[in-house]
Motif scaffolding. Structure first.
Motif, PDB file in Angstrom:
ATOM      1  N   ASP A  56       0.705  -1.277  -0.226  1.00 28.22           N
ATOM      2  CA  ASP A  56       0.334  -0.116   0.220  1.00 28.22           C
ATOM      3  C   ASP A  56       1.084   0.918  -0.356  1.00 28.22           C
ATOM      4  OD1 ASP A  56      -2.573  -1.336  -0.070  1.00 28.22           O
ATOM      5  OD2 ASP A  56      -2.482  -1.856   2.458  1.00 28.22           O
ATOM      6  N   LYS A  85      -8.638   2.974  -1.420  1.00 26.53           N
ATOM      7  CA  LYS A  85      -8.859   1.082  -1.101  1.00 26.53           C
ATOM      8  C   LYS A  85     -10.693   1.429  -1.245  1.00 26.53           C
ATOM      9  CE  LYS A  85      -5.794  -1.555   1.305  1.00 26.53           C
ATOM     10  NZ  LYS A  85      -5.347  -2.414   2.012  1.00 26.53           N
ATOM     11  N   ARG A 145      -2.148   3.570  -1.290  1.00 29.62           N
ATOM     12  CA  ARG A 145      -2.940   2.702  -2.379  1.00 29.62           C
ATOM     13  C   ARG A 145      -4.299   3.475  -1.183  1.00 29.62           C
ATOM     14  NH1 ARG A 145      -2.474  -1.390  -5.448  1.00 29.62           N
ATOM     15  NH2 ARG A 145      -0.679  -1.866  -4.490  1.00 29.62           N
TER      16      ARG A 145
END
Length: 118
Positions: A96, A118, A116
């Motif tokens: 991530d 989500k 990242r």
């Protein structure tokens, strides 16, 4: 012997595609300007086979990334801002997080941490 070499080559090709896919998704970072203001940048990367494409989302339209290269957990690419080409190099630290550096930019070398979404 031929089977061993073929197996090794196939493993390396699959590994390269797997690492490239690790960059897939939407990534967010915050950047501070020299005057202290902060703003968000969003990068999107997509893997299709061995090819990685991407863009940086902007309020007035997306800017494409070009010359994308993935080597294991490392990624590099360029972006054009008008007539100025900017180079970037990054490393996938975990699933991530990407540590991304702007190289030889008019704003100097700058490091960003992309997370990242989500």
């Amino acid at each position: 012997m031929k089977k061993t070499i073929l197996s090794t080559v196939l493993f390396l090709m699959i590994s390269a595609v797997t690492y490239a896919a690790g960059f897939d998704g939407t990534w967010l970072t915050k950047v501070k300007t020299p005057d202290g203001n902060e703003f968000e940048l969003t990068y999107v990367f997509k893997t299709e086979g061995e090819k990685v494409t991407g863009s940086m989302k902007m309020p007035n339209g997306d800017l494409p990334v070009t010359n994308v290269k993935v080597d294991g957990k490392n990624i590099s690419f360029e972006m054009a801002f008008g007539d100025q080409a900017m180079k970037y190099a990054g490393t996938l630290k975990d699933d991530d997080t990407i540590i991304l550096k702007m190289i030889d930019s008019p704003m100097g070398d700058m490091e960003m941490t992309l997370k990242r979404q989500k």
